[in-house]
Motif scaffolding. Structure first.
Motif, short mmCIF file in Angstrom:
data_model
loop_
_atom_site.label_atom_id
_atom_site.label_comp_id
_atom_site.label_asym_id
_atom_site.label_seq_id
_atom_site.Cartn_x
_atom_site.Cartn_y
_atom_site.Cartn_z
N ALA A 155 0.13 12.57 7.94
CA ALA A 155 1.05 12.34 6.83
C ALA A 155 2.16 11.37 7.24
N THR A 156 2.67 11.52 8.45
CA THR A 156 3.70 10.61 8.95
C THR A 156 3.16 9.20 9.11
N LEU A 157 1.99 9.10 9.72
CA LEU A 157 1.39 7.79 9.94
C LEU A 157 1.05 7.08 8.64
N GLU A 158 0.55 7.82 7.67
CA GLU A 158 0.20 7.19 6.39
C GLU A 158 1.43 6.60 5.71
N ARG A 159 2.56 7.29 5.78
CA ARG A 159 3.79 6.73 5.21
C ARG A 159 4.18 5.45 5.93
N GLN A 160 4.10 5.47 7.26
CA GLN A 160 4.49 4.29 8.04
C GLN A 160 3.54 3.12 7.79
N VAL A 161 2.24 3.39 7.76
CA VAL A 161 1.27 2.33 7.60
C VAL A 161 1.31 1.76 6.18
N GLN A 162 1.52 2.61 5.19
CA GLN A 162 1.63 2.12 3.82
C GLN A 162 2.84 1.21 3.66
N ALA A 163 3.98 1.59 4.26
CA ALA A 163 5.17 0.75 4.20
C ALA A 163 4.92 -0.59 4.91
N HIS A 164 4.22 -0.52 6.03
CA HIS A 164 3.86 -1.74 6.77
C HIS A 164 2.97 -2.65 5.92
N ASP A 165 2.00 -2.07 5.24
CA ASP A 165 1.07 -2.85 4.43
C ASP A 165 1.76 -3.43 3.20
N GLN A 166 2.62 -2.66 2.58
CA GLN A 166 3.33 -3.14 1.40
C GLN A 166 4.27 -4.29 1.74
N ALA A 167 4.88 -4.23 2.91
CA ALA A 167 5.76 -5.32 3.34
C ALA A 167 4.98 -6.62 3.51
N LEU A 168 3.77 -6.52 4.05
CA LEU A 168 2.94 -7.72 4.22
C LEU A 168 2.53 -8.29 2.87
N LEU A 169 2.12 -7.41 1.94
CA LEU A 169 1.71 -7.87 0.61
C LEU A 169 2.88 -8.51 -0.13
N ALA A 170 4.07 -7.93 0.04
CA ALA A 170 5.25 -8.50 -0.62
C ALA A 170 5.56 -9.89 -0.07
N ALA A 171 5.38 -10.07 1.24
CA ALA A 171 5.64 -11.38 1.84
C ALA A 171 4.65 -12.43 1.35
N LEU A 172 3.44 -12.01 1.02
CA LEU A 172 2.42 -12.94 0.51
C LEU A 172 2.54 -13.18 -0.98
N ALA A 173 3.39 -12.38 -1.64
CA ALA A 173 3.60 -12.51 -3.09
C ALA A 173 2.27 -12.40 -3.84
N GLY A 175 -0.37 -14.01 -3.49
CA GLY A 175 -1.55 -14.30 -2.69
C GLY A 175 -2.12 -13.10 -1.96
N GLY A 176 -1.43 -11.95 -2.02
CA GLY A 176 -1.88 -10.78 -1.28
C GLY A 176 -3.19 -10.22 -1.77
N ALA A 177 -3.28 -9.92 -3.07
CA ALA A 177 -4.50 -9.32 -3.62
C ALA A 177 -5.71 -10.25 -3.50
N PRO A 178 -5.58 -11.55 -3.86
CA PRO A 178 -6.74 -12.44 -3.67
C PRO A 178 -7.17 -12.56 -2.20
N LEU A 179 -6.21 -12.52 -1.28
CA LEU A 179 -6.55 -12.60 0.14
C LEU A 179 -7.37 -11.39 0.56
N LYS A 180 -6.99 -10.21 0.12
CA LYS A 180 -7.73 -9.00 0.47
C LYS A 180 -9.17 -9.07 -0.05
N GLN A 181 -9.32 -9.55 -1.31
CA GLN A 181 -10.67 -9.70 -1.87
C GLN A 181 -11.48 -10.73 -1.10
N ALA A 182 -10.83 -11.82 -0.69
CA ALA A 182 -11.53 -12.86 0.05
C ALA A 182 -11.98 -12.35 1.41
N LEU A 183 -11.15 -11.54 2.05
CA LEU A 183 -11.52 -10.99 3.36
C LEU A 183 -12.69 -10.02 3.24
N GLU A 184 -12.68 -9.21 2.18
CA GLU A 184 -13.81 -8.30 1.98
C GLU A 184 -15.09 -9.07 1.71
N ARG A 185 -14.99 -10.15 0.94
CA ARG A 185 -16.16 -10.99 0.68
C ARG A 185 -16.62 -11.68 1.97
#
Length: 225
Positions: A155-173, A175-185
């Motif tokens: 539970a502690t790690l999930e909160r920390q990792v989610q905050a970490h991931d959200q900060a990265l997505l916010a920095a990409l504005a 471009g975050g969601a399309p980048l994730k889809q492109a990486l999965e593809r």
């Protein structure tokens, strides 16, 4: 012969052999070490002024390698004090969400060989976050279960990792969601390319053919009439 072994005296008799462990016995978990499963990168892959990178600058894989290195280091910053790598975190999430899962299933989901999954499981059980329990329907099998301390840590790690991931997505504005889809593809395309280069016996869903052994019998002599 091991030089540390003591020679047996002639008059000493060997005692009864200990009973072998049952087939479903849980393997012992070694003491956890920080490098038992995966070693974190030591420093970011920064560009060195004046260094000729040659073909590396044109390679998609090298750009991904630099990004992965930076993400790994930032992951450790976000989860400081837990000594948890992204691999260990993913394994804890999978065990927590799938109680009783087999170690082989964990290996398949994590892209590991059996030995790698064993080391990963040993690390988690050594921390007291995961335990092996006998399967109530099959005494020869056991499954992985998250413990109460493991659930609290998750539970502690999930909160920390989610905050970490959200900060990265916010920095990409945007471009975050399309980048994730492109990486999965990209992962799908790379896996298809890998499978296309495998021999037929190595592809999933096919069984390798056994090579025929030459006969060791001498040839029969021709019949005489």
């Amino acid at each position: 012969m091991d030089s540390s072994a003591r020679p047996r005296s002639p008059g000493r008799t060997r005692g009864p052999a200990s009973a072998p462990a049952p087939a479903h016995a849980h393997p012992p978990a070694p003491a956890p070490t920080s490098a038992s499963v995966h070693e974190a990168p030591e420093a970011p892959l920064v560009r060195v002024p004046g260094l000729d990178y040659g073909l590396l600058d044109d390679l998609l894989g090298y750009a991904l390698r630099r990004a992965q290195n930076a993400l790994y280091l930032d992951f450790h910053r976000a989860t400081a004090g837990a000594d948890v790598s992204p691999q260990r975190f993913a394994a804890l999430v999978l065990v927590g969400r799938n109680p009783g899962m087999r170690q082989g299933v964990l290996a398949e989901a994590m892209g590991l060989h059996r030995s790698g999954a064993l080391r990963l499981t040993d690390w988690l059980t050594g921390r007291g976050w995961v335990e092996r329990r006998d399967d109530p329907t099959d005494a020869r099998r056991w499954g992985l279960h998250i413990t109460s301390p493991g659930r609290r840590m998750l539970a502690t790690l999930e909160r920390q990792v989610q905050a970490h991931d959200q900060a990265l997505l916010a920095a990409l504005a945007k471009g975050g969601a399309p980048l994730k889809q492109a990486l999965e593809r990209l992962a799908e395309v790379a896996d298809l390319s890998r499978q296309a280069r495998l021999p037929t016996s190595g592809r999933s869903g096919t069984r390798p053919t056994r090579p025929t052994r030459p006969s060791s019998r001498p040839p029969r002599p021709p019949r005489t009439t």
